[in-house]
Enzyme design. Structure first.
Site, mmCIF file in Angstrom:
data_model
loop_
_atom_site.group_PDB
_atom_site.id
_atom_site.type_symbol
_atom_site.label_atom_id
_atom_site.label_comp_id
_atom_site.label_asym_id
_atom_site.label_seq_id
_atom_site.Cartn_x
_atom_site.Cartn_y
_atom_site.Cartn_z
ATOM 1 N N TYR A 164 -1.049 0.560 10.140
ATOM 2 C CA TYR A 164 -1.558 -0.058 8.730
ATOM 3 C C TYR A 164 -0.269 0.130 8.070
ATOM 4 O O TYR A 164 0.304 -0.760 7.374
ATOM 5 C CB TYR A 164 -2.635 0.635 8.311
ATOM 6 C CG TYR A 164 -3.178 0.059 7.010
ATOM 7 C CD1 TYR A 164 -3.655 -1.297 6.761
ATOM 8 C CD2 TYR A 164 -2.764 0.862 6.009
ATOM 9 C CE1 TYR A 164 -3.820 -1.663 5.580
ATOM 10 C CE2 TYR A 164 -2.906 -0.010 4.646
ATOM 11 C CZ TYR A 164 -3.765 -0.972 4.331
ATOM 12 O OH TYR A 164 -4.108 -1.526 3.337
ATOM 13 N N SER A 175 0.982 -1.178 0.051
ATOM 14 C CA SER A 175 -0.062 0.014 -0.112
ATOM 15 C C SER A 175 0.808 1.240 -0.110
ATOM 16 O O SER A 175 1.959 1.126 0.408
ATOM 17 C CB SER A 175 -0.836 -0.126 1.272
ATOM 18 O OG SER A 175 -1.665 1.342 1.423
#
Length: 248
Positions: free
Chosen positions: A153, A143
Site C-alpha cells: 500500500y 497517503s
C-alpha cells in the site's frame, strides 16, 4: 468558487471521495461521481442533486483505459468539458496487508493497477479535454503510508507521489496543475472494516493532534489545490495528517 466548472471525482461512492464530490458541488461545480460501485455512485449523485447541486454518476474501473475514456466522454457529453480531476479511487487493505515477499502476485498486480496505474490512466484520459479549456487542475490521493509502511500500500503511494511530480513537468505547459494530498489515518468505513482496532489505537498515539482524521478534514486542502488560489502550485505532495509526519 467553482461556478461553471466541471469536476470528476473517482472513488466517490463513499468516504473521502464522497466528501470531495459533495464539497465541490456545494461550491458550484458540476460533479461527475465516478466509482466502480455504480449503485453507490448513483446514491451520492442523487443526494447532491437533492441538496441543490448538479451531478451525474458514472461507473468506472480506473485501471481500464476504455472505462476511463467512457467516463470522460460521459462527462464531456453532459457538461461540455472538464476542468478538474480528483484521482481518489483505491483498493484499501488497511494494515493487514502482506509484505512484498508474501503477497500473492495476482492480487498485487490488481492492487497496483488501481492504486497506482489508475492515476495515470485517468489523467491520460482527461488531460486533452482540460487543455481545450485553457488548463485545469488535478488532485491525486496519496497517503502518509508512502513514508511509514513497508507493505505494498505504501509502495503504491510512493508511486503516486512520483507520478504527481513527473506529470507536473509534462502538464505544466498546458496550464494543467497536479498535486497530491497525503492523508494520515482517516476514519472511514473502509478503515474500520479492514484495520484492526489495536493498530488504529497505536496509530492515534503517534499523532500530535491525538485523533484520526475525517474525510471533511481533507476537503479544504482539496478545494484549495483545485482553486485559482493555488495557481502557482504544482508537483507537490501535501500531508494532511494531524502531525503524523513532521519533517524539516
Amino acid at each position: 468558487m467553482f461556478d461553471s466548472k466541471v469536476a470528476i471525482v473517482t472513488g466517490a461512492a463513499q468516504g473521502i471521495g464522497q466528501a470531495y464530490a459533495q464539497a465541490l458541488a456545494r461550491e458550484g461545480a458540476s460533479v461527475v461521481v465516478a466509482d466502480i460501485n455504480a449503485d453507490g455512485a448513483a446514491a451520492v449523485a442523487k443526494q447532491i442533486v437533492a441538496d441543490g447541486g448538479t451531478a451525474i454518476h458514472v461507473p468506472v474501473d480506473v485501471s481500464d483505459e476504455d472505462s476511463a475514456k467512457a467516463m470522460v466522454d460521459r462527462a464531456v457529453g453532459a457538461f461540455g468539458g472538464i476542468d478538474y480531476l480528483v484521482n481518489n479511487a483505491a483498493i484499501y487493505g488497511g494494515m493487514k496487508l502482506d509484505l512484498l515477499l508474501t503477497v500473492p502476485l495476482d492480487y498485487y498486480k490488481k492492487f497496483m493497477s488501481v492504486n497506482h496505474d489508475g492515476v495515470l490512466v485517468c489523467t491520460r484520459a482527461v488531460y486533452k479535454h482540460m487543455a481545450k479549456r485553457g488548463g485545469g487542475a488535478i488532485v491525486n490521493q496519496s497517503s502518509t503510508a508512502a513514508w511509514l509502511y513497508s507493505n505494498f500500500y505504501g509502495l503504491a503511494k510512493v508511486g503516486v507521489n512520483g507520478l504527481t511530480q513527473q506529470l507536473a513537468r509534462e502538464l505544466g505547459g498546458m496550464k494543467i496543475r497536479i498535486n497530491a494530498i497525503a492523508p494520515g489515518p482517516i476514519d472511514t468505513e473502509a478503515t474500520r472494516t479492514v484495520t484492526p482496532a489495536e493498530l488504529v489505537k497505536n496509530m492515534v498515539q503517534t499523532i500530535p493532534l491525538s485523533r484520526m482524521g475525517t474525510p471533511e478534514d481533507l476537503v479544504g486542502m482539496c478545494l484549495f489545490l483545485l482553486s485559482d488560489s493555488a495557481s502557482w502550485i504544482t508537483g507537490q505532495i501535501f500531508n494532511v495528517d494531524g502531525g503524523q509526519i513532521i519533517r524539516s
